[in-house]
Write a protein that holds these residues in place. Sequence first.
Motif, PDB file in Angstrom:
ATOM      1  N   VAL A  78       0.885  -1.106  -0.008  1.00  0.00           N
ATOM      2  CA  VAL A  78       0.063   0.048   0.043  1.00  0.00           C
ATOM      3  C   VAL A  78       0.830   1.230   0.023  1.00  0.00           C
ATOM      4  CG1 VAL A  78      -1.540   1.303   1.294  1.00  0.00           C
ATOM      5  CG2 VAL A  78      -1.996  -1.084   0.817  1.00  0.00           C
ATOM      6  N   ASP A  79       1.790   1.274   0.776  1.00  0.00           N
ATOM      7  CA  ASP A  79       2.672   2.418   0.996  1.00  0.00           C
ATOM      8  C   ASP A  79       3.477   2.870  -0.437  1.00  0.00           C
ATOM      9  OD1 ASP A  79       2.167   2.813   3.568  1.00  0.00           O
ATOM     10  OD2 ASP A  79       4.136   1.902   4.334  1.00  0.00           O
ATOM     11  N   LYS A  80       3.989   1.500  -1.168  1.00  0.00           N
ATOM     12  CA  LYS A  80       4.517   1.605  -2.547  1.00  0.00           C
ATOM     13  C   LYS A  80       3.511   2.401  -3.449  1.00  0.00           C
ATOM     14  CE  LYS A  80       6.710  -0.767  -6.430  1.00  0.00           C
ATOM     15  NZ  LYS A  80       7.644   0.387  -6.448  1.00  0.00           N
ATOM     16  N   ALA A  81       2.229   1.563  -3.494  1.00  0.00           N
ATOM     17  CA  ALA A  81       1.285   2.258  -4.200  1.00  0.00           C
ATOM     18  C   ALA A  81       0.842   3.990  -4.030  1.00  0.00           C
ATOM     19  CB  ALA A  81      -0.215   1.572  -4.239  1.00  0.00           C
ATOM     20  N   ALA A  83       3.101   6.003  -2.309  1.00  0.00           N
ATOM     21  CA  ALA A  83       4.198   6.844  -2.812  1.00  0.00           C
ATOM     22  C   ALA A  83       4.571   7.119  -3.967  1.00  0.00           C
ATOM     23  CB  ALA A  83       5.373   6.314  -1.741  1.00  0.00           C
ATOM     24  N   ASP A  84       5.063   5.813  -4.604  1.00  0.00           N
ATOM     25  CA  ASP A  84       5.451   5.753  -6.124  1.00  0.00           C
ATOM     26  C   ASP A  84       4.467   6.213  -6.995  1.00  0.00           C
ATOM     27  OD1 ASP A  84       7.563   4.920  -4.485  1.00  0.00           O
ATOM     28  OD2 ASP A  84       7.584   2.880  -5.572  1.00  0.00           O
ATOM     29  N   ASP A  85       3.112   5.781  -7.121  1.00  0.00           N
ATOM     30  CA  ASP A  85       2.150   5.908  -8.143  1.00  0.00           C
ATOM     31  C   ASP A  85       1.071   6.792  -7.594  1.00  0.00           C
ATOM     32  OD1 ASP A  85       3.272   3.888 -10.074  1.00  0.00           O
ATOM     33  OD2 ASP A  85       3.190   2.432  -8.577  1.00  0.00           O
ATOM     34  N   GLN A  86       0.991   7.591  -6.441  1.00  0.00           N
ATOM     35  CA  GLN A  86       0.057   8.552  -5.982  1.00  0.00           C
ATOM     36  C   GLN A  86      -1.191   7.845  -6.142  1.00  0.00           C
ATOM     37  OE1 GLN A  86       1.448  11.608  -4.908  1.00  0.00           O
ATOM     38  NE2 GLN A  86       3.370  10.700  -4.881  1.00  0.00           N
ATOM     39  N   TYR A 126      -5.086  -1.558 -16.522  1.00  0.00           N
ATOM     40  CA  TYR A 126      -4.541  -1.219 -15.317  1.00  0.00           C
ATOM     41  C   TYR A 126      -3.090  -1.421 -15.274  1.00  0.00           C
ATOM     42  CZ  TYR A 126      -9.286  -0.243 -13.960  1.00  0.00           C
ATOM     43  OH  TYR A 126     -10.472   0.180 -13.962  1.00  0.00           O
ATOM     44  N   PRO A 127      -2.060  -0.990 -16.072  1.00  0.00           N
ATOM     45  CA  PRO A 127      -0.714  -1.589 -15.994  1.00  0.00           C
ATOM     46  C   PRO A 127       0.010  -0.890 -14.743  1.00  0.00           C
ATOM     47  CG  PRO A 127      -1.068   0.251 -17.773  1.00  0.00           C
ATOM     48  CD  PRO A 127      -2.262  -0.113 -17.259  1.00  0.00           C
ATOM     49  N   LYS A 128      -0.256   0.241 -14.198  1.00  0.00           N
ATOM     50  CA  LYS A 128       0.331   0.549 -13.135  1.00  0.00           C
ATOM     51  C   LYS A 128       0.002  -0.219 -11.870  1.00  0.00           C
ATOM     52  CE  LYS A 128      -1.564   4.570 -11.707  1.00  0.00           C
ATOM     53  NZ  LYS A 128      -1.698   6.000 -11.498  1.00  0.00           N
ATOM     54  N   TRP A 135       5.617  -6.341  -8.472  1.00  0.00           N
ATOM     55  CA  TRP A 135       6.293  -5.946  -7.407  1.00  0.00           C
ATOM     56  C   TRP A 135       6.102  -6.894  -6.107  1.00  0.00           C
ATOM     57  CZ3 TRP A 135       5.980  -3.624  -2.780  1.00  0.00           C
ATOM     58  CH2 TRP A 135       6.978  -3.198  -1.887  1.00  0.00           C
ATOM     59  N   ALA A 136       4.899  -6.896  -5.940  1.00  0.00           N
ATOM     60  CA  ALA A 136       4.332  -7.340  -4.539  1.00  0.00           C
ATOM     61  C   ALA A 136       4.745  -8.843  -4.562  1.00  0.00           C
ATOM     62  CB  ALA A 136       2.861  -7.379  -4.266  1.00  0.00           C
TER      63      ALA A 136
END
Length: 287
Positions: A78-81, A83-86, A126-128, A135-136
Amino acid sequence: MKIKKILNNNAFITHTDDHQELIVIGKAVAYGKHVNEEVDESKIYKTFAPVSRGDRKLILDMINDIPIQFFQIAKRIVDKAQADDQIDLTDSVYIALTDHIASAVDRAKEHLFLTNQFIWEIRSFYPKEFSIGLWALQLIEQQCGVPLPEDEAGFIAIHIISGELGNRLDDFQAVVNFIKKLTSIVTYQLAIDIDRESLDYNRFVTHLKFFWQYMMYNNEKQSIGDLSNDMLAIIKGKKVAAYECALKIKTFIHQTYNYDLSNEDLLYMTIHIVRITENTGRQHDEV
């Protein structure tokens, strides 16, 4: 932060200054502690403020049944989603991801795997979110020593998408079908093969997802980038074929969803159609 009730070594209940209950999770955060003692807040992974008895029971049951490791993994995803992808996500995504990942790892240990029937649509539309899912999988293998198939990356992506849609998971299939239908209208009307890996097609899909949200729930309209130059090209170039295709889409949306595209909606739809078709080399000659 003071402990009001210890749930286990990794979780406890506290209260805010305005007496709101918080469920707190963190590795060994309550180990060796007693009620009314302060805790080391650096150990905290996540706090929950349940809005209903059902949510409270679900979280407490998960704390009792699921190892703390999976809460930590879900938080990192969740943090990655965010932070990295807003990507703005609801707390319900964290809960659902924790439960899903724990179940997926348990199934994998028994050599039981689920097939994701939407894997192609997720990868395409939904590529992002799908990249976060991939990554997960690497994170889960590193942390648990269990490799999971790409289908699970798709399931993780669906949970992220659900959070973006405001926890309306049923919307996922509806949005996918909406995008597929409008894409098929463009390919049939203009007799082209769309490059689904192109940036312009990705922008088209993103526009459709935002449009769906607005159409179904009257959310704030969102546009993708500055389209002023494209508007000028539409006016000067008379992109008739793309405009006629947008009219077909307008008719389909009216007949299927009882929603009428505004002139602005129609213009934006035309612009995106021009973008994804003009470089194919096989678009029909425009009038």
